[in-house]
Scaffold this motif. Structure first.
Motif, PDB file in Angstrom:
ATOM      1  N   ASN A  89       0.866  51.148  -1.975  1.00 35.85           N
ATOM      2  CA  ASN A  89       0.246  52.475  -2.096  1.00 35.85           C
ATOM      3  C   ASN A  89      -0.975  52.569  -1.183  1.00 35.85           C
ATOM      4  N   ALA A  90      -0.879  53.473  -0.203  1.00 36.44           N
ATOM      5  CA  ALA A  90      -1.979  53.649   0.751  1.00 36.44           C
ATOM      6  C   ALA A  90      -3.236  54.141   0.050  1.00 36.44           C
ATOM      7  N   GLY A  91      -3.075  55.050  -0.941  1.00 37.08           N
ATOM      8  CA  GLY A  91      -4.242  55.596  -1.657  1.00 37.08           C
ATOM      9  C   GLY A  91      -5.006  54.485  -2.380  1.00 37.08           C
ATOM     10  N   THR A  92      -4.277  53.580  -3.044  1.00 39.74           N
ATOM     11  CA  THR A  92      -4.930  52.473  -3.747  1.00 39.74           C
ATOM     12  C   THR A  92      -5.687  51.585  -2.757  1.00 39.74           C
ATOM     13  N   GLN A  93      -5.071  51.312  -1.629  1.00 37.92           N
ATOM     14  CA  GLN A  93      -5.727  50.475  -0.617  1.00 37.92           C
ATOM     15  C   GLN A  93      -6.977  51.163  -0.059  1.00 37.92           C
ATOM     16  N   ILE A  94      -6.881  52.483   0.184  1.00 37.01           N
ATOM     17  CA  ILE A  94      -8.025  53.210   0.742  1.00 37.01           C
ATOM     18  C   ILE A  94      -9.188  53.240  -0.251  1.00 37.01           C
ATOM     19  N   LYS A  95      -8.877  53.437  -1.542  1.00 35.31           N
ATOM     20  CA  LYS A  95      -9.935  53.438  -2.562  1.00 35.31           C
ATOM     21  C   LYS A  95     -10.677  52.087  -2.560  1.00 35.31           C
ATOM     22  N   TRP A  96      -9.870  51.027  -2.567  1.00 33.15           N
ATOM     23  CA  TRP A  96     -10.508  49.716  -2.570  1.00 33.15           C
ATOM     24  C   TRP A  96     -11.342  49.519  -1.310  1.00 33.15           C
ATOM     25  N   GLY A  97     -10.800  49.924  -0.160  1.00 34.55           N
ATOM     26  CA  GLY A  97     -11.500  49.737   1.107  1.00 34.55           C
ATOM     27  C   GLY A  97     -12.809  50.515   1.167  1.00 34.55           C
ATOM     28  N   LEU A  98     -12.832  51.732   0.646  1.00 33.30           N
ATOM     29  CA  LEU A  98     -14.067  52.515   0.654  1.00 33.30           C
ATOM     30  C   LEU A  98     -15.119  51.904  -0.274  1.00 33.30           C
ATOM     31  N   LYS A 153      -7.368  41.033  -3.728  1.00 34.46           N
ATOM     32  CA  LYS A 153      -8.626  41.727  -4.023  1.00 34.46           C
ATOM     33  C   LYS A 153      -8.380  43.202  -4.364  1.00 34.46           C
ATOM     34  N   MET A 154      -7.378  43.786  -3.706  1.00 31.01           N
ATOM     35  CA  MET A 154      -7.127  45.218  -3.899  1.00 31.01           C
ATOM     36  C   MET A 154      -6.532  45.532  -5.263  1.00 31.01           C
ATOM     37  N   ALA A 155      -6.150  44.519  -6.007  1.00 28.35           N
ATOM     38  CA  ALA A 155      -5.593  44.758  -7.344  1.00 28.35           C
ATOM     39  C   ALA A 155      -6.610  45.422  -8.264  1.00 28.35           C
ATOM     40  N   SER A 156      -7.899  45.287  -7.945  1.00 24.90           N
ATOM     41  CA  SER A 156      -8.927  45.926  -8.770  1.00 24.90           C
ATOM     42  C   SER A 156      -8.855  47.445  -8.691  1.00 24.90           C
ATOM     43  N   ALA A 157      -8.215  47.959  -7.608  1.00 27.54           N
ATOM     44  CA  ALA A 157      -8.085  49.418  -7.458  1.00 27.54           C
ATOM     45  C   ALA A 157      -6.768  49.939  -8.004  1.00 27.54           C
ATOM     46  N   GLY A 158      -5.795  49.070  -8.305  1.00 24.38           N
ATOM     47  CA  GLY A 158      -4.499  49.493  -8.847  1.00 24.38           C
ATOM     48  C   GLY A 158      -3.452  48.418  -8.635  1.00 24.38           C
ATOM     49  N   GLY A 159      -2.492  48.397  -9.543  1.00 25.96           N
ATOM     50  CA  GLY A 159      -1.454  47.389  -9.477  1.00 25.96           C
ATOM     51  C   GLY A 159      -0.478  47.595  -8.333  1.00 25.96           C
ATOM     52  N   ASP A 160      -0.468  48.776  -7.732  1.00 25.35           N
ATOM     53  CA  ASP A 160       0.467  49.071  -6.648  1.00 25.35           C
ATOM     54  C   ASP A 160      -0.180  48.868  -5.277  1.00 25.35           C
ATOM     55  N   TYR A 161      -1.145  47.990  -5.211  1.00 29.05           N
ATOM     56  CA  TYR A 161      -1.932  47.812  -3.984  1.00 29.05           C
ATOM     57  C   TYR A 161      -1.113  47.332  -2.803  1.00 29.05           C
ATOM     58  N   LEU A 162       0.065  46.736  -3.050  1.00 29.32           N
ATOM     59  CA  LEU A 162       0.858  46.236  -1.931  1.00 29.32           C
ATOM     60  C   LEU A 162       1.516  47.360  -1.131  1.00 29.32           C
ATOM     61  N   ASN A 172      -1.573  51.396   8.610  1.00 30.65           N
ATOM     62  CA  ASN A 172      -0.286  50.972   8.069  1.00 30.65           C
ATOM     63  C   ASN A 172      -0.524  50.169   6.781  1.00 30.65           C
ATOM     64  N   PRO A 173      -0.034  50.634   5.615  1.00 33.98           N
ATOM     65  CA  PRO A 173      -0.293  49.939   4.348  1.00 33.98           C
ATOM     66  C   PRO A 173       0.386  48.572   4.257  1.00 33.98           C
ATOM     67  N   HIS A 174       1.338  48.288   5.158  1.00 29.85           N
ATOM     68  CA  HIS A 174       2.018  46.998   5.134  1.00 29.85           C
ATOM     69  C   HIS A 174       1.599  46.081   6.305  1.00 29.85           C
ATOM     70  N   ALA A 175       0.545  46.481   6.986  1.00 29.99           N
ATOM     71  CA  ALA A 175       0.060  45.651   8.109  1.00 29.99           C
ATOM     72  C   ALA A 175      -0.433  44.314   7.557  1.00 29.99           C
ATOM     73  N   GLU A 176      -0.031  43.250   8.223  1.00 33.24           N
ATOM     74  CA  GLU A 176      -0.398  41.914   7.763  1.00 33.24           C
ATOM     75  C   GLU A 176      -0.800  41.043   8.946  1.00 33.24           C
TER      76      GLU A 176
END
Length: 223
Positions: free
Chosen positions: A191-200, A180-189, A159-163
């Motif tokens: 966008n699941a793709g941006t979060q996944i990129k940062w996580g990998l 921290k996820m802002a390094s992968a894109g400004g829509d990190y809050l 879930n991209p909004h899990a907190e």
């Protein structure tokens, strides 16, 4: 004749006088002797008493000796018990350390968990499908996707909004802080793709592979 008698009488008188003097001298001498003996007797008693008082007294009879022996035995037993307890504690600590080292050795030798690789990313849907595609794009094999699926299912349920209100971790990879996820894109809050990129990227830098991250999470509860 008269002259002879007078001379004889004078001699007798002289002898009597000498006898009386001798008798008086004897009485006086005897008195002095008796007085001296009495004085010696009277002074001898205190001396003897003083001598008796000055004699050292015995410093412990059989009961005192027994008490000292019992105390020594008690101290020896206490020391032996303490030494035995210390030895046991050291033995337990050594055994625990050995078991921990063996456990870590077994974990290292076992390596990260592995699961059968899916035939393709088509077996997944939704954010998992996006995750699988990005796993391959990041240079991982498909065999890493099952580990990533288990890891992020536990962390966020994908879930991209899990907190996590307690720690502040956010999104699919549960980044903390979320910025921290802002390094992968400004829509990190959102966008699941941006979060996944940062996580990998985080997993690759820290654990090399998703299965490495999943193995650590299994042993510690976090990654």
């Amino acid at each position: 004749m008269d002259t002879f008698v007078i001379r004889l009488w004078h001699r007798v008188g002289t002898l009597r006088a000498l006898g009386i003097l001798v008798l008086v001298a004897g009485l006086l001498t005897g008195g002095f002797v008796i007085a001296g003996r009495q004085t010696q007797h009277e002074t001898a008693q205190p001396v003897k008493a003083a001598d008796a008082a000055s004699l050292p007294r015995a410093t412990g009879g059989p009961s005192a000796t027994q008490s000292a022996e019992q105390e020594a035995q008690s101290k020896a037993q206490d020391a032996a018990s303490a030494a035995a307890a210390q030895a046991k504690a050291a033995e337990d600590a050594a055994r625990k350390k050995k078991e921990e080292e063996a456990s870590r050795s077994n974990t290292r030798s076992a390596g990260p968990p592995s699961y059968p690789a899916p035939a393709s990313c088509g077996v997944y849907s939704g954010h998992r499908r996006t995750g699988c595609d990005l796993v391959v794009a990041a240079g991982f094999g498909l065999d890493q996707m099952p580990c990533l699926d288990k890891l992020w299912t536990r962390e966020s349920g994908w879930n991209p909004h899990a907190e996590n209100k307690g720690s502040g971790a956010y999104g699919i990879p549960q980044a903390r802080p979320r910025t921290k996820m802002a390094s992968a894109g400004g829509d990190y809050l959102d966008n699941a793709g941006t979060q996944i990129k940062w996580g990998l990227g985080y997993i690759k830098d820290r654990y090399k592979t998703p299965c490495g991250a999943w193995g650590h999470s299994q042993s510690t509860g976090w990654y």
